[in-house]
Design a protein around this motif. Structure first.
Motif: not given
Lengths: 153, 381
Positions: A37-43, A120-123, B160-168
């Motif tokens: 899947p494609n993730f954005e950078g801040r995922f 850090t958060h990974g993907h 923007y914030c790294g999550a899709r549903l539970t955005t925080h």
């Protein structure tokens, strides 16, 4: 009666025309299990414990992440670094660093709290399991790979 | 009193044909059209509904109690989990309530970004509603189109914030994350595109005979009843009451924007559909204005590291996609709230279900539950 029928037929024709138009649009769905899947950078995915350029762990066991965590899922045991067993660049290092993914809500507070940018958060996200015991990740599972060219210990 | 007596009590005004053939059935908690784990106990005369009672609590997690054992900052991610279809709105309400009790105002740039994200979330929530509501009634196609556009909004959130549903996405005092490069452009592109898409949904539904017959005159609720039951949001506006917290008690930077409050006349399912469709267009209008004049500057107000609001209590409400979302926060000058009470729109709106479905058929219950737009995470908390 006749106008009613015509209206109905017209509305259906309009809807069908929309569907027909969409038929020729390019596909936008992802073929996920077969393609990554494609993730954005801040995922915000499964955490990664980072190492510095020398391959030492960045974590200095300050417990700020554990204090910030809203769901109390981080467990740390700290130990002093010694001359012949240097694990991190600071005074102390985390002998045990567990994250309980049964509880973690991926809010990102631990990453914001970390003064050394160690966590850090990974993907990675595929952590579903049939056994809850396997969801307690240990330091060895979370640590990043040693960088190439790091001095041997 | 046993459970059976409390749940199946007869209503004195209701009589079945020859006082016989009264059937009591459970709809849910596993029914797909109850949008979660809602159990509706229906009393039927043949297929006509003569009474109903909602049994809730299957998704109760004790969110309000959790708040008393967390610091103000730590509770922030939990509010996302109430109305998980509109997590950004929940977060906005909570952060603004705490800011209000601390007498802090978020910087202008933070407020504009908040409005953009909240309105995007309103669209996403309405899209989820439209897709599933149409699916319940029998129109399969809109679901795919709605989720296609919703995906674009969720991508913006993820970016923007790294999550899709539970955005925080918001923090007390402003924002944690600065917008990413190309944020304004991506939002603008989406907005321009989206207005055509709303028209497209309407071609599928608005004139469709089946849709009209399943929605017109179904689940009618009068304006007086709405006010009596405390119903808010699109359900109230569908009955013709022009009440929107964004205009009535402005918060954030909503006074800076021009937008209309759409209302219906008949208070039936069709009117509520029209109101929500129009609300999506108005949300696009707000977003475009906000993106055009988004100011530069800091995104976080000066707040202490450890948040200890002064002793007192505050009630702050915002217009969530489903209605008035209010937070009552009681502070005893410690790091943890003494009490947080949430006024969830879904829970209050659900109380009007009974008067909306009386006299209708079982199939209409599905339509009415859909049109109230409940999220069980918020009803049970």
């Amino acid at each position: 009666m006749i106008s009613d029928t015509l209206n109905t037929a017209g509305a259906i024709a309009k809807g069908m025309a929309t569907t027909l138009k969409e038929l020729f649009q390019p596909t936008i769905t992802e073929d996920y299990p077969f393609e990554p899947p494609n993730f954005e950078g801040r995922f915000r995915g499964v955490h990664v414990l980072q190492r510095d350029a020398n391959g030492l762990e960045k974590c200095v066991a300050c417990f700020l992440c554990a204090a910030a965590c809203p769901s109390n899922c981080i467990y740390i045991e700290a130990t002093e670094n010694t001359g012949d067993n240097r694990v991190s660049a600071g005074d102390r290092y985390a002998k045990v660093y567990n994250i309980d993914y049964n509880r973690c809500i991926f809010c990102g507070y631990c990453v914001e709290a970390c003064p050394t940018d160690a966590i850090t958060h990974g993907h990675d996200f595929e952590i579903a399991s049939y056994e809850t015991g396997t969801l307690v990740y240990r330091k060895e599972q979370l640590l990043a790979k040693e960088p190439q060219g790091a001095p041997a210990k | 009193m046993t459970e059976a007596e409390t749940v199946y009590r007869p209503h004195p005004e209701d009589h079945t044909f020859l006082d016989s053939n009264e059937i009591v059935i459970n709809m849910g908690p596993q029914h797909p059209s109850t949008h979660g784990v809602l159990r509706v106990v229906l009393r039927l005369d043949g297929e006509k509904i003569i009474g109903s009672e909602c049994v809730i609590g299957y998704l109760h997690r004790g969110v309000e109690k959790i708040a008393e054992n967390r610091t103000y900052v730590q509770f922030n991610p939990y509010v996302d989990r109430m109305d998980y279809a509109a997590a950004v709105s929940n977060s906005l309400g909570y952060c603004e309530a705490i800011e209000k009790i601390m007498s802090v105002v978020a910087p202008p740039r933070a407020q504009y970004v908040r409005v953009i994200l909240t309105e995007l979330n309103r669209i996403a929530s309405h899209l989820l509603w439209l897709g599933t509501h149409a699916l319940d009634i029998g129109a399969l196609t809109p679901l795919f189109y709605c989720f296609r556009e919703r995906e674009e909004i969720l991508k913006i959130f993820e970016n923007y914030c790294g999550a899709r549903l539970t955005t925080h996405s918001f923090r007390i005092g402003g924002l944690q994350y600065e917008t990413y490069d190309g944020f304004e452009k991506q939002v603008n592109v989406f907005c321009d595109d989206f207005l055509h898409k709303v028209d497209e949904y309407e071609t599928l539904l608005t004139g469709n005979r089946i849709w009209l017959q399943r929605t017109k005159g179904i689940g009618v609720i009068s304006a007086e009843d709405c006010i009596q039951y405390g119903v808010t949001g699109p359900v109230l506006r569908g009955s013709g009451v022009k009440w929107d917290i964004r205009k009535a008690m402005p918060y954030c930077c909503y006074p800076d924007f021009e937008f209309d409050i759409p209302t219906g006349q008949n208070g039936d399912t069709f009117d509520r559909y029209i109101v929500r469709m129009e609300e999506m267009r108005q949300a696009v209008r707000i977003i475009k204005q906000a993106v055009a004049k988004i100011p530069d500057g800091p995104i976080m107000a000066k707040i202490p590291k450890v948040i200890k609001p002064p002793v007192g209590e505050i009630y702050h409400s915002i217009e969530a996609p489903k209605g008035e979302l209010g937070y009552l926060v009681v502070s005893d000058n410690s790091t943890q709230p003494y009490r947080v009470r949430v006024r969830p729109p879904s829970f209050v709106n659900l109380s009007a279900l009974d008067i909306m479905i009386r006299g209708h058929l079982v199939a209409d219950v599905v339509a009415v539950i859909g049109t109230i737009d409940i999220v069980l995470g918020e009803v049970d908390r």
